[in-house]
Design a protein around this motif. Structure first.
Motif, short mmCIF file in Angstrom:
data_model
loop_
_atom_site.label_atom_id
_atom_site.label_comp_id
_atom_site.label_asym_id
_atom_site.label_seq_id
_atom_site.Cartn_x
_atom_site.Cartn_y
_atom_site.Cartn_z
N LEU A 1 0.85 -1.17 0.00
CA LEU A 1 0.00 0.00 0.00
C LEU A 1 0.90 1.24 0.00
O LEU A 1 1.73 1.41 0.90
CB LEU A 1 -0.91 0.01 1.24
CG LEU A 1 -1.79 1.24 1.42
CD1 LEU A 1 -2.81 1.35 0.29
CD2 LEU A 1 -2.49 1.20 2.78
N TYR A 2 0.72 2.09 -1.00
CA TYR A 2 1.57 3.26 -1.18
C TYR A 2 0.74 4.54 -1.13
O TYR A 2 -0.45 4.54 -1.46
CB TYR A 2 2.29 3.22 -2.53
CG TYR A 2 3.32 2.12 -2.68
CD1 TYR A 2 4.68 2.37 -2.50
CD2 TYR A 2 2.92 0.82 -3.02
CE1 TYR A 2 5.62 1.36 -2.65
CE2 TYR A 2 3.86 -0.18 -3.16
CZ TYR A 2 5.20 0.08 -2.98
OH TYR A 2 6.13 -0.91 -3.13
N GLN A 3 1.39 5.63 -0.74
CA GLN A 3 0.78 6.94 -0.82
C GLN A 3 1.62 7.81 -1.76
O GLN A 3 2.85 7.84 -1.67
CB GLN A 3 0.70 7.61 0.55
CG GLN A 3 0.08 9.01 0.50
CD GLN A 3 -0.07 9.63 1.87
OE1 GLN A 3 0.16 9.00 2.88
NE2 GLN A 3 -0.48 10.90 1.90
N ASN B 1 -3.49 13.86 -3.92
CA ASN B 1 -2.91 12.74 -3.17
C ASN B 1 -3.68 11.47 -3.51
O ASN B 1 -4.86 11.52 -3.85
CB ASN B 1 -2.99 12.99 -1.67
CG ASN B 1 -2.35 14.30 -1.27
OD1 ASN B 1 -1.15 14.39 -1.12
ND2 ASN B 1 -3.16 15.35 -1.10
N LEU C 1 -3.95 7.08 -2.32
CA LEU C 1 -3.54 5.82 -1.70
C LEU C 1 -3.82 4.72 -2.71
O LEU C 1 -4.92 4.66 -3.27
CB LEU C 1 -4.32 5.56 -0.42
CG LEU C 1 -3.96 6.41 0.80
CD1 LEU C 1 -4.95 6.14 1.92
CD2 LEU C 1 -2.54 6.10 1.26
#
Length: 206
Positions: free
Chosen positions: A123-125, A166, A168
């Motif tokens: 899981l990346y932001q 942004n 996720l």
């Protein structure tokens, strides 16, 4: 009478003498079997001991490898932050390349192509920040393997402003994330306004 007694004793003696060799042979046979069994038991015990040592060595190597992998994962950081777009004007479909990677932990961002390459599933932001001057458009999107996952369009007649998006996202190992221009764009860069593209791994999926 004496003759009969003598014959009886002689017969008994001969019987006893004839039985003793049979008992000795039987005893010898059993001793031989026992000896052979003892040898076999010793061989089996030795094989079991060698097998146990081998299994212990294999398990020890596997445990050591797992601990090393866990330490590496715990100590590894995946994060990047890059600034300074490679130019001010972009056409629709262009990749916006942020050429100055001020942070690139894990060597995951390519400042020549503007692409982040995921080193592992997780899981990346991701975040993008850009600025524009009055009368100029900025239109951009964060792209994950050709799919737009966050986008923005900004325009104003005078002055200047900045905007950010942004996202996720679950990203698989080897997949790419980058920033794309979605409409003819002119960016503003000076000492008060600075564009930036950044990302970080929040949680790994092993």
């Amino acid at each position: 009478m004496n003759t009969l007694l003598f014959c009886f004793l002689l017969t008994g003696f001969n019987y006893v003498m004839s039985e003793e060799p049979v008992d000795s042979q039987l005893e010898g046979s059993w001793l031989e079997r026992i000896s052979k069994l003892e040898v076999k038991v010793a061989i089996i015990e030795n094989e079991i001991e060698m097998r146990d040592r081998l299994i212990k060595d294999i398990l020890a190597d596997q445990i050591a490898g797992m601990k090393a992998a866990m330490r590496q994962r715990v100590n590894s950081t995946v994060a990047f932050s890059s600034e300074a777009p490679d130019r001010s004007k972009y056409s629709t479909g262009d990749t916006i390349v942020f050429k100055n990677a001020v942070l690139n932990e894990g060597n995951v961002y390519d400042s020549s192509t503007g692409e982040f390459n995921a080193p592992e599933n997780g899981l990346y932001q991701f975040s993008v920040h850009v600025c524009n001057s009055g009368g100029d458009n900025v239109a951009y999107a964060i792209v994950h393997d050709d799919a737009l996952i966050a986008s923005s369009v900004q325009f104003q007649h005078s002055g200047s402003s900045c905007s950010s998006v942004n996202a996720l996202r679950v990203v698989d190992k080897g997949q790419k994330v980058y920033v794309k221009c979605t409409f003819p764009t002119v960016m503003e860069e000076d000492e008060w306004r600075s564009a930036m593209f950044m990302g970080i791994l929040l949680h790994s999926f092993y």
